[in-house]
Scaffold this motif. Sequence first.
Motif, PDB file in Angstrom:
ATOM      1  N   SER A 112       0.827  -1.216   0.000  1.00  0.00           N
ATOM      2  CA  SER A 112       0.000   0.000   0.000  1.00  0.00           C
ATOM      3  C   SER A 112       0.856   1.258   0.000  1.00  0.00           C
ATOM      4  CB  SER A 112      -0.937   0.011   1.208  1.00  0.00           C
ATOM      5  OG  SER A 112      -0.202   0.080   2.427  1.00  0.00           O
ATOM      6  N   GLY A 113       2.054   1.171   0.572  1.00  0.00           N
ATOM      7  CA  GLY A 113       2.942   2.328   0.612  1.00  0.00           C
ATOM      8  C   GLY A 113       3.769   2.508  -0.637  1.00  0.00           C
TER       9      GLY A 113
ATOM     10  N   GLU B  28       8.905   3.362   5.817  1.00  0.00           N
ATOM     11  CA  GLU B  28       7.704   3.693   6.575  1.00  0.00           C
ATOM     12  C   GLU B  28       7.748   3.229   8.026  1.00  0.00           C
ATOM     13  OE1 GLU B  28       4.224   2.422   4.515  1.00  0.00           O
ATOM     14  OE2 GLU B  28       4.479   3.937   2.945  1.00  0.00           O
TER      15      GLU B  28
ATOM     16  N   ARG C 223       6.399   5.903  -2.921  1.00  0.00           N
ATOM     17  CA  ARG C 223       5.038   6.390  -3.164  1.00  0.00           C
ATOM     18  C   ARG C 223       5.000   7.402  -4.313  1.00  0.00           C
ATOM     19  NH1 ARG C 223       0.825   5.016  -0.439  1.00  0.00           N
ATOM     20  NH2 ARG C 223      -1.067   6.287  -0.347  1.00  0.00           N
TER      21      ARG C 223
ATOM     22  N   THR D 157       0.193   4.812  -5.210  1.00  0.00           N
ATOM     23  CA  THR D 157      -1.093   5.457  -4.882  1.00  0.00           C
ATOM     24  C   THR D 157      -2.198   4.984  -5.802  1.00  0.00           C
ATOM     25  OG1 THR D 157      -0.506   7.316  -6.321  1.00  0.00           O
ATOM     26  CG2 THR D 157       0.043   7.522  -3.980  1.00  0.00           C
TER      27      THR D 157
ATOM     28  N   ASN E  51       2.066   4.635   5.051  1.00  0.00           N
ATOM     29  CA  ASN E  51       1.637   5.434   3.900  1.00  0.00           C
ATOM     30  C   ASN E  51       2.145   6.874   3.940  1.00  0.00           C
ATOM     31  OD1 ASN E  51       0.279   3.248   2.797  1.00  0.00           O
ATOM     32  ND2 ASN E  51      -1.709   3.834   3.647  1.00  0.00           N
ATOM     33  N   GLN E  52       3.183   7.113   4.721  1.00  0.00           N
ATOM     34  CA  GLN E  52       3.769   8.451   4.815  1.00  0.00           C
ATOM     35  C   GLN E  52       5.121   8.532   4.115  1.00  0.00           C
ATOM     36  OE1 GLN E  52       1.946  11.040   6.167  1.00  0.00           O
ATOM     37  NE2 GLN E  52       0.415   9.408   6.242  1.00  0.00           N
TER      38      GLN E  52
ATOM     39  N   GLU F  29      -2.521  -3.650  -3.037  1.00  0.00           N
ATOM     40  CA  GLU F  29      -2.615  -4.228  -1.703  1.00  0.00           C
ATOM     41  C   GLU F  29      -3.888  -5.052  -1.528  1.00  0.00           C
ATOM     42  OE1 GLU F  29      -4.109   0.079  -1.248  1.00  0.00           O
ATOM     43  OE2 GLU F  29      -2.729  -1.093  -2.471  1.00  0.00           O
TER      44      GLU F  29
END
Length: 378
Positions: free
Chosen positions: A31-32, A280, A261, A35, A255-256, A40
């Motif tokens: 997921s990271g 992450e 990403r 986008t 997700n940061q 995922e």
Amino acid sequence: MEFDKKYIRNLDWLLILLLMCLGIFSFIGISGATTSANYEWKQVIWYGFGFLVLTGVLLFDYHSFSNGAYALYGFGLVLIIGVLFTPLKSGAHSWYQLGVIDFQPSELMKIFTIIAVARYLSKMDELEESIADFRHLFRILLLIGVPTFLIFIQPDLGTSLVFMGILFSILIVAGLPVRYFAIMGALVAIFLGSLMYIFTYHQQFFTEHIMHEYQWMRIASWLDPYNDKYKKEGYQLRQSLTAIGSGQLAGKGINQGTQARNGWVPVGESDFVFTVIGEELGFIGSSILIFLYFFFVYRMVRIAMEAKDTFGMYVIAGVIGMYVFQIFENIGMTIQLMPITGIPLPFISYGGSSLITNFLVMGIVLNIGMRRKKLMFD
């Protein structure tokens, strides 16, 4: 099909829990990485199918695989030979394109080879014959060498090297004398030394007949990724090192991350998913994942030690060799310990054929474990 509910008590539930924990890390990493594409959630679906495959394998006695070992091996070879005539994808003939699904037969060939070798060794043990006998050693090398060569010429160097991990692990458990390992080590050293000599004094011959220039550039960029000569070839590794380093101790948060990403780490959802996790979740999260893998291997070692026959023991030995090599190579290539190959991180990297095969393998391992003791009143 033969199954007794009493076998459930012998099932290694900790190993199943570990698979679920790895699934969580897989979701976080994938997921990271992007986008878009919702990889995922597709991975969650593949995990669901995987557990169904695992459950189905548990319903059969694992000796069924022993009985059909050579048939499975032959079927796998047919698939591997057939894939050589398929269209190129990512520079290799490694995939069957089945509609919306891409199937990589080399994944299945790994477990088929392990089963075939385990069958041969277990029958050899029954006859009380030694693996030190060159006839037996040659046949084992042939069983592993044929698929290794066929996969190497696809070309898929990464997967072909996994078979070396399988071979090494099985030979150790089979009790091959140390002198044989010393001889093989000497032969490898002579081979590598010869390559270095040819490259140093006959570079044109080396690039024309032994290794293509782009292949050598990959190795050179791995050794010195910040050299301006390898700006393009070293890009992926430089971005991976930057991403993992930026995660520091505790990471940037789920997700940061920014590197993968924003598309700066290619294939962050598959080959370089550990890079995303490192960015992450930081050193702490990465260490937890590595600990899970250590515990994962430990549980399989326990099952192998308690297996009721040598066939089960050899199968798990091969599986352990396969996973240890894949884990070390994948994580190692993201931090410049190992050269970059296309080997996925087991149960973490995105990919249906790889994940389903891994669940098939774990179904066999758990099957061996839950049948380790003879049931009372059987």
